[in-house]
Design a protein around this motif. Structure first.
Motif, PDB file in Angstrom:
ATOM      1  N   PHE A 238       0.834  -1.212   0.000  1.00 26.04           N
ATOM      2  CA  PHE A 238       0.000   0.000   0.000  1.00 26.04           C
ATOM      3  C   PHE A 238       0.861   1.251   0.000  1.00 26.04           C
ATOM      4  CE2 PHE A 238      -3.364  -2.867   0.535  1.00 26.04           C
ATOM      5  CZ  PHE A 238      -4.543  -2.187   0.246  1.00 26.04           C
ATOM      6  N   SER A 239       1.976   1.195   0.718  1.00 22.91           N
ATOM      7  CA  SER A 239       2.921   2.305   0.657  1.00 22.91           C
ATOM      8  C   SER A 239       3.445   2.479  -0.767  1.00 22.91           C
ATOM      9  CB  SER A 239       4.090   2.053   1.615  1.00 22.91           C
ATOM     10  OG  SER A 239       5.059   3.078   1.515  1.00 22.91           O
ATOM     11  N   ASP A 240       3.764   1.375  -1.422  1.00 25.43           N
ATOM     12  CA  ASP A 240       4.262   1.422  -2.800  1.00 25.43           C
ATOM     13  C   ASP A 240       3.189   1.922  -3.768  1.00 25.43           C
ATOM     14  OD1 ASP A 240       6.686   0.426  -1.925  1.00 25.43           O
ATOM     15  OD2 ASP A 240       6.220  -1.650  -2.471  1.00 25.43           O
ATOM     16  N   LYS A 241       1.978   1.421  -3.589  1.00 24.29           N
ATOM     17  CA  LYS A 241       0.889   1.768  -4.509  1.00 24.29           C
ATOM     18  C   LYS A 241       0.594   3.264  -4.479  1.00 24.29           C
ATOM     19  CE  LYS A 241      -4.026   0.881  -5.387  1.00 24.29           C
ATOM     20  NZ  LYS A 241      -5.224   0.080  -4.979  1.00 24.29           N
ATOM     21  N   TYR A 242       0.514   3.816  -3.285  1.00 25.97           N
ATOM     22  CA  TYR A 242       0.126   5.229  -3.149  1.00 25.97           C
ATOM     23  C   TYR A 242       1.312   6.166  -3.005  1.00 25.97           C
ATOM     24  CZ  TYR A 242      -4.617   3.505  -2.568  1.00 25.97           C
ATOM     25  OH  TYR A 242      -5.834   2.895  -2.773  1.00 25.97           O
ATOM     26  N   GLN A 243       2.520   5.582  -2.918  1.00 26.99           N
ATOM     27  CA  GLN A 243       3.723   6.395  -2.712  1.00 26.99           C
ATOM     28  C   GLN A 243       3.578   7.280  -1.472  1.00 26.99           C
ATOM     29  OE1 GLN A 243       6.851   6.288  -4.761  1.00 26.99           O
ATOM     30  NE2 GLN A 243       5.746   4.338  -4.779  1.00 26.99           N
ATOM     31  N   LYS A 244       3.083   6.662  -0.394  1.00 23.00           N
ATOM     32  CA  LYS A 244       2.893   7.344   0.884  1.00 23.00           C
ATOM     33  C   LYS A 244       3.553   6.510   1.988  1.00 23.00           C
ATOM     34  CE  LYS A 244      -0.395  10.060  -0.995  1.00 23.00           C
ATOM     35  NZ  LYS A 244      -0.372  11.525  -1.108  1.00 23.00           N
ATOM     36  N   PRO A 245       4.144   7.158   2.980  1.00 16.92           N
ATOM     37  CA  PRO A 245       4.667   6.407   4.121  1.00 16.92           C
ATOM     38  C   PRO A 245       3.533   5.869   4.992  1.00 16.92           C
ATOM     39  CG  PRO A 245       4.930   8.755   4.476  1.00 16.92           C
ATOM     40  CD  PRO A 245       4.404   8.600   3.076  1.00 16.92           C
ATOM     41  N   VAL A 246       3.795   4.763   5.653  1.00 16.95           N
ATOM     42  CA  VAL A 246       2.844   4.166   6.590  1.00 16.95           C
ATOM     43  C   VAL A 246       3.131   4.684   7.991  1.00 16.95           C
ATOM     44  CG1 VAL A 246       2.095   2.012   7.685  1.00 16.95           C
ATOM     45  CG2 VAL A 246       2.501   2.105   5.201  1.00 16.95           C
ATOM     46  N   LEU A 247       2.082   5.089   8.689  1.00 19.15           N
ATOM     47  CA  LEU A 247       2.174   5.559  10.066  1.00 19.15           C
ATOM     48  C   LEU A 247       1.262   4.707  10.931  1.00 19.15           C
ATOM     49  CD1 LEU A 247       3.155   7.865  12.055  1.00 19.15           C
ATOM     50  CD2 LEU A 247       1.031   9.062  11.454  1.00 19.15           C
ATOM     51  N   PHE A 248       1.814   4.103  11.987  1.00 20.58           N
ATOM     52  CA  PHE A 248       0.978   3.365  12.926  1.00 20.58           C
ATOM     53  C   PHE A 248       0.351   4.373  13.895  1.00 20.58           C
ATOM     54  CE2 PHE A 248       3.189  -1.079  12.652  1.00 20.58           C
ATOM     55  CZ  PHE A 248       2.641  -1.248  11.395  1.00 20.58           C
ATOM     56  N   THR A 249      -0.867   4.775  13.600  1.00 18.79           N
ATOM     57  CA  THR A 249      -1.574   5.769  14.399  1.00 18.79           C
ATOM     58  C   THR A 249      -1.854   5.265  15.816  1.00 18.79           C
ATOM     59  OG1 THR A 249      -3.473   5.025  13.075  1.00 18.79           O
ATOM     60  CG2 THR A 249      -2.611   7.222  12.623  1.00 18.79           C
ATOM     61  N   GLU A 250      -1.893   3.967  15.975  1.00 18.43           N
ATOM     62  CA  GLU A 250      -1.863   3.309  17.285  1.00 18.43           C
ATOM     63  C   GLU A 250      -1.127   1.984  17.113  1.00 18.43           C
ATOM     64  OE1 GLU A 250      -5.729   2.563  18.968  1.00 18.43           O
ATOM     65  OE2 GLU A 250      -6.451   4.591  18.538  1.00 18.43           O
ATOM     66  N   TYR A 251      -0.405   1.582  18.133  1.00 17.33           N
ATOM     67  CA  TYR A 251       0.149   0.230  18.188  1.00 17.33           C
ATOM     68  C   TYR A 251       0.427  -0.093  19.648  1.00 17.33           C
ATOM     69  CZ  TYR A 251       4.876   1.992  19.125  1.00 17.33           C
ATOM     70  OH  TYR A 251       5.960   2.592  19.700  1.00 17.33           O
ATOM     71  N   GLY A 252       0.512  -1.369  19.956  1.00 16.63           N
ATOM     72  CA  GLY A 252       0.843  -1.770  21.318  1.00 16.63           C
ATOM     73  C   GLY A 252       0.204  -3.091  21.692  1.00 16.63           C
ATOM     74  N   TYR A 253       0.642  -3.612  22.820  1.00 16.41           N
ATOM     75  CA  TYR A 253       0.172  -4.908  23.306  1.00 16.41           C
ATOM     76  C   TYR A 253      -0.081  -4.824  24.801  1.00 16.41           C
ATOM     77  CZ  TYR A 253       2.161  -6.392  18.873  1.00 16.41           C
ATOM     78  OH  TYR A 253       2.460  -6.506  17.539  1.00 16.41           O
ATOM     79  N   ARG A 254      -1.075  -5.559  25.259  1.00 13.07           N
ATOM     80  CA  ARG A 254      -1.299  -5.671  26.696  1.00 13.07           C
ATOM     81  C   ARG A 254      -0.229  -6.564  27.327  1.00 13.07           C
ATOM     82  NH1 ARG A 254      -7.300  -7.451  28.042  1.00 13.07           N
ATOM     83  NH2 ARG A 254      -6.336  -7.420  30.102  1.00 13.07           N
ATOM     84  N   SER A 255       0.038  -6.338  28.591  1.00 19.72           N
ATOM     85  CA  SER A 255       0.957  -7.200  29.346  1.00 19.72           C
ATOM     86  C   SER A 255       0.141  -8.340  29.949  1.00 19.72           C
ATOM     87  CB  SER A 255       1.663  -6.390  30.435  1.00 19.72           C
ATOM     88  OG  SER A 255       0.732  -5.598  31.156  1.00 19.72           O
ATOM     89  N   VAL A 256      -0.256  -9.259  29.065  1.00 12.79           N
ATOM     90  CA  VAL A 256      -1.206 -10.296  29.433  1.00 12.79           C
ATOM     91  C   VAL A 256      -0.921 -11.550  28.608  1.00 12.79           C
ATOM     92  CG1 VAL A 256      -2.945  -9.670  27.693  1.00 12.79           C
ATOM     93  CG2 VAL A 256      -3.702 -10.618  29.890  1.00 12.79           C
ATOM     94  N   ASP A 257      -1.351 -12.710  29.113  1.00 11.96           N
ATOM     95  CA  ASP A 257      -1.244 -13.938  28.335  1.00 11.96           C
ATOM     96  C   ASP A 257      -1.919 -13.770  26.969  1.00 11.96           C
ATOM     97  OD1 ASP A 257       0.123 -15.293  30.292  1.00 11.96           O
ATOM     98  OD2 ASP A 257      -1.586 -16.492  30.974  1.00 11.96           O
ATOM     99  N   TYR A 258      -1.351 -14.402  25.939  1.00 11.81           N
ATOM    100  CA  TYR A 258      -1.885 -14.393  24.581  1.00 11.81           C
ATOM    101  C   TYR A 258      -1.975 -12.974  23.998  1.00 11.81           C
ATOM    102  CZ  TYR A 258      -3.145 -19.144  25.911  1.00 11.81           C
ATOM    103  OH  TYR A 258      -3.089 -20.448  26.345  1.00 11.81           O
ATOM    104  N   SER A 259      -1.028 -12.124  24.358  1.00 14.02           N
ATOM    105  CA  SER A 259      -1.090 -10.722  23.941  1.00 14.02           C
ATOM    106  C   SER A 259      -0.989 -10.536  22.429  1.00 14.02           C
ATOM    107  CB  SER A 259       0.029  -9.929  24.612  1.00 14.02           C
ATOM    108  OG  SER A 259       1.296 -10.413  24.190  1.00 14.02           O
ATOM    109  N   GLY A 260      -0.370 -11.495  21.731  1.00 12.34           N
ATOM    110  CA  GLY A 260      -0.215 -11.367  20.289  1.00 12.34           C
ATOM    111  C   GLY A 260      -1.310 -12.024  19.478  1.00 12.34           C
ATOM    112  N   LYS A 261      -2.268 -12.674  20.136  1.00  8.08           N
ATOM    113  CA  LYS A 261      -3.295 -13.431  19.424  1.00  8.08           C
ATOM    114  C   LYS A 261      -4.370 -12.516  18.843  1.00  8.08           C
ATOM    115  CE  LYS A 261      -6.411 -17.378  19.902  1.00  8.08           C
ATOM    116  NZ  LYS A 261      -6.931 -18.439  20.818  1.00  8.08           N
TER     117      LYS A 261
END
Length: 337
Positions: A238-261
């Protein structure tokens, strides 16, 4: 040195400065609105603890239900930080720490209903919602102009509203650009961004990056890295298609079991604290994206103003404050491009 050489040196230095400013990563945090004004004691930990250079300031509008077209915003009944005056005061205090600003107006639907499901039942209600949303977002486009915010986020996770009313959104972006001349993005949910129709009109492809990366109870760094392999090429395309940088407007994980699921889950039944899971998943995200030229950076979710009183090793929520993951963030946020 003659004048021609001086001019060449000057132009070269300007170009270097320009390139440097464009490639600096957004090492950001989502700065939670609160009921009081903030001061140095609230803003300084962003620098001293994680070396942040950006903050998302988040005023709020409220809707009574998924089928209600009225957005209530900037009222005396809201917390101070949720209003225009509060967002301005927060931004001014953050600036004193040399922190840049993304104004990111958010909507809260009663009982925490998902904003992506917002849906009107009549044409009349759709038009009422459009008028109400325009009033809301243009209020904060005006604020972004007033405070010289570096970025304005025009909405967060509003997929159904966008899908049903695409022409409205195209026109809205044009109206925003008449008022605010800075950078624009939209915060698409992790499973929404591929269908967002107006990336060509914005400066960043904005994604709330809660991508599933591991089904393990304690996701390892290696498994989390492996989990990103199916998502990263699509994001880059998508960055390539639109020639725009990608920005993670939010990201993060809880400190909890199965946090990546299912990282988007705010489920109170998930209570088992797992600090290692948060560290491993967060480090894998940085290793996957932060060295990529097409990736602009992002905003960790989320950072509360009363640093000493939040987070900690018994906390199972998203905040990195007073947890081992805080040092991971600081390491990556301290790296130079």
């Amino acid at each position: 040195m003659n004048r021609a050489k001086l001019l060449i040196c000057f132009i070269y230095s300007v170009l270097l400065t320009s390139c440097s400013s464009q490639t600096e990563k957004v090492n950001g945090a989502s700065f939670v609105a609160y009921g009081i004004p903030v001061d140095e004691t609230h803003t300084k930990p962003l620098v001293t603890k994680i070396n942040a250079n950006f903050a998302a300031v988040m005023p709020f509008g409220f809707i009574r239900g998924l089928n209600n077209p009225e957005i209530i915003h900037n009222t005396e009944r809201q917390w101070f930080g949720e209003t225009r005056a509060g967002a301005k005061q927060y931004s001014e205090e953050l600036r004193k720490q040399n922190i840049k600003i993304m104004v990111k107006p958010q909507i809260w639907i009663r009982r925490g209903e998902f904003t992506g499901f917002l849906n009107m039942e009549t044409e009349e209600d759709w038009k009422a919602l459009e008028d109400s949303y325009s009033s809301f977002i243009l209020e904060y486009a005006d604020l972004a102009k007033e405070i010289n915010a570096e970025i304005l986020c025009i909405g967060t996770e509003l997929e159904n509203f966008i899908a049903k009313r695409p022409k409205y959104w195209t026109n809205l972006i044009d109206e925003i650009k008449k008022k605010y001349k800075g950078k624009l993005t939209y915060a698409a949910n992790w499973d929404e961004y591929r269908r967002t129709p107006f990336w060509d009109k914005l400066d960043f492809i904005g994604i709330d990056a809660y991508f599933p990366v591991s089904d393990e109870q304690t996701p390892t760094f290696e498994k989390s890295m492996e989990g990103w392999k199916k998502h990263k090429p699509v994001i880059k395309s998508f960055s390539d298609k639109y020639q725009k940088p990608v920005l993670f407007t939010e990201y993060g994980y809880r400190s909890v079991d199965y946090s990546g699921k299912e990282p988007w889950k705010f489920d109170r039944s998930m209570t088992e604290v797992n600090l290692e899971a948060q560290v491993n998943t967060t480090k894998a995200l940085y290793e996957t994206f932060w060295n990529e030229d097409w990736f602009a950076g992002g905003f960790i979710w989320k950072w509360f103003i009363n640093y000493e009183k939040v987070g900690g090793k018994e906390n199972n929520q998203f905040t990195p404050q007073n947890k081992p993951v805080e040092e991971v963030i600081k390491v990556y946020y301290s790296k130079k491009d």
